[in-house]
Design a protein around this motif. Structure first.
Motif, PDB file in Angstrom:
ATOM      1  N   LYS A  34      25.012 -26.005  -8.179  1.00  0.00           N
ATOM      2  CA  LYS A  34      26.238 -26.061  -7.381  1.00  0.00           C
ATOM      3  C   LYS A  34      27.440 -26.429  -8.242  1.00  0.00           C
ATOM      4  CE  LYS A  34      25.325 -24.758  -3.225  1.00  0.00           C
ATOM      5  NZ  LYS A  34      25.968 -23.542  -2.687  1.00  0.00           N
ATOM      6  N   ALA A  50      30.396 -25.466   6.542  1.00  0.00           N
ATOM      7  CA  ALA A  50      29.626 -25.971   5.401  1.00  0.00           C
ATOM      8  C   ALA A  50      29.320 -27.458   5.552  1.00  0.00           C
ATOM      9  CB  ALA A  50      30.386 -25.710   4.105  1.00  0.00           C
ATOM     10  N   THR A 100      25.530 -28.781   5.732  1.00  0.00           N
ATOM     11  CA  THR A 100      25.067 -29.737   4.734  1.00  0.00           C
ATOM     12  C   THR A 100      24.539 -31.006   5.387  1.00  0.00           C
ATOM     13  OG1 THR A 100      26.714 -28.878   3.178  1.00  0.00           O
ATOM     14  CG2 THR A 100      25.709 -30.979   2.648  1.00  0.00           C
ATOM     15  N   GLY A 106      25.924 -24.179   3.475  1.00  0.00           N
ATOM     16  CA  GLY A 106      25.638 -25.601   3.380  1.00  0.00           C
ATOM     17  C   GLY A 106      24.198 -25.931   3.711  1.00  0.00           C
ATOM     18  N   PHE A 107      23.572 -25.124   4.573  1.00  0.00           N
ATOM     19  CA  PHE A 107      22.221 -25.390   5.056  1.00  0.00           C
ATOM     20  C   PHE A 107      21.146 -24.807   4.147  1.00  0.00           C
ATOM     21  CE2 PHE A 107      18.625 -24.589   8.017  1.00  0.00           C
ATOM     22  CZ  PHE A 107      18.443 -25.871   8.490  1.00  0.00           C
ATOM     23  N   GLY A 156      21.787 -21.238   1.676  1.00  0.00           N
ATOM     24  CA  GLY A 156      22.534 -20.750   0.522  1.00  0.00           C
ATOM     25  C   GLY A 156      22.297 -19.353  -0.003  1.00  0.00           C
ATOM     26  N   SER A 164      32.760 -23.252   0.437  1.00  0.00           N
ATOM     27  CA  SER A 164      31.488 -23.855   0.850  1.00  0.00           C
ATOM     28  C   SER A 164      30.757 -24.505  -0.320  1.00  0.00           C
ATOM     29  CB  SER A 164      30.595 -22.808   1.540  1.00  0.00           C
ATOM     30  OG  SER A 164      30.452 -21.642   0.766  1.00  0.00           O
ATOM     31  N   ASN A 165      30.952 -23.969  -1.535  1.00  0.00           N
ATOM     32  CA  ASN A 165      30.328 -24.584  -2.711  1.00  0.00           C
ATOM     33  C   ASN A 165      30.843 -25.995  -2.945  1.00  0.00           C
ATOM     34  OD1 ASN A 165      28.651 -22.488  -3.422  1.00  0.00           O
ATOM     35  ND2 ASN A 165      30.005 -21.648  -4.984  1.00  0.00           N
ATOM     36  N   SER A 199      29.076 -28.536  -0.639  1.00  0.00           N
ATOM     37  CA  SER A 199      27.726 -28.860  -1.104  1.00  0.00           C
ATOM     38  C   SER A 199      27.768 -29.705  -2.371  1.00  0.00           C
ATOM     39  CB  SER A 199      26.944 -27.569  -1.370  1.00  0.00           C
ATOM     40  OG  SER A 199      26.768 -26.838  -0.183  1.00  0.00           O
ATOM     41  N   VAL A 210      28.331 -33.351  -1.676  1.00  0.00           N
ATOM     42  CA  VAL A 210      27.126 -34.032  -1.202  1.00  0.00           C
ATOM     43  C   VAL A 210      26.213 -34.367  -2.380  1.00  0.00           C
ATOM     44  CG1 VAL A 210      25.032 -33.788   0.188  1.00  0.00           C
ATOM     45  CG2 VAL A 210      27.226 -32.985   1.077  1.00  0.00           C
TER      46      VAL A 210
END
Length: 249
Positions: free
Chosen positions: A51, A87, A91, A150-151, A153, A186-187, A190, A193
């Motif tokens: 990521k 996202a 996540t 996020g879930f 990919g 969205s990257n 993630s 996180v």
């Protein structure tokens, strides 16, 4: 973890190739993650480091498209907002729910996209009439594909490109350009996180980020300069390879 010079050089080259491919049609993570695992990086660290370096690739491609005038933020800002929201939700939920079932759904979905694009000869060659309003499109698909990235990919870029082609009627070049901005959005969620989790291998990630920046820039240049038919066949090749990878794994 410690890495030898040849391993870092290898990962730099892999990231450059992945950044190039990802800028054209998506799927860069399917190149980088196996390479990270092959040099002994644990799975959770491989995902986190991927990521980090992947964010640089999508940023590089996005900047190139912006500089060449292919991104109009007045058209896509709603998509950015709802991709960010989706996202974040994806996540958060992935921490609570196992995502293994998507391993079975995703190859089938991508196969449908592959066949539909293959047997629609004019798809993506020029702009067509949109099948839904831009605002509705960006709200719905920003939430759905932001959540998916996020879930889970894999294949997010391909899904975005297809959605832009099929529902907004964009040509292939414009669809790929807009996709890179959504991917970067969205990257980043993630990545945030993973930063909190502390799983990122910084030296490896930054070496690969350098490769991603070069690859993303070159890939975006290819999209900008080549005929849309050429881009379409690269897109089909990457989607086909993604399908095989997901079915095999």
């Amino acid at each position: 973890m410690e890495f030898e010079i040849w391993q870092l050089v290898l990962l730099f080259g892999v990231a450059l190739a992945a950044g190039f491919v990802d800028a054209v049609a998506g799927g860069g993570g399917l190149i980088c993650i196996p390479a990270l695992l092959a040099v002994g990086v644990p799975p959770h660290a491989a995902l986190a480091t991927n990521k980090l370096q992947g964010s640089f690739g999508t940023l590089s491609a996005s900047i190139n498209f912006i500089k060449k005038g292919y991104i109009k933020f007045s058209d896509i800002y709603i998509g950015i907002i709802f991709t960010l929201i989706g996202a974040v939700l994806g996540t958060v939920i992935v921490l609570l729910v196992k995502a293994e079932f998507l391993n079975y759904i995703m190859p089938v979905l991508l196969l449908g996209i592959f066949l539909y694009t293959l047997f629609s000869p004019a798809m993506g060659e020029k702009d067509k009439d949109a099948k839904m309003s831009k605002n509705a499109f960006y709200i719905i698909f920003g939430l759905l594909l932001g959540f998916y990235d996020g879930f889970f990919g894999p294949g997010t870029g391909s899904l975005w490109v297809f959605a832009f082609l099929a529902l907004l009627g964009l040509n292939m070049r414009q669809a790929v350009a807009n996709t890179k901005v959504m991917n970067f959005t969205s990257n980043i969620v993630s990545l945030a996180v993973f930063l909190v989790g502390g799983h990122i291998l910084w030296m490896v990630g930054l070496v690969m980020a350098a490769g991603q920046i070069i690859g993303g820039y070159l890939g975006a240049n290819l999209v900008i300069t080549k005929d849309t038919k050429y881009i379409k066949w690269i897109f089909l090749t990457v989607v086909g390879a993604t399908i095989l990878k997901l079915f095999i794994s």
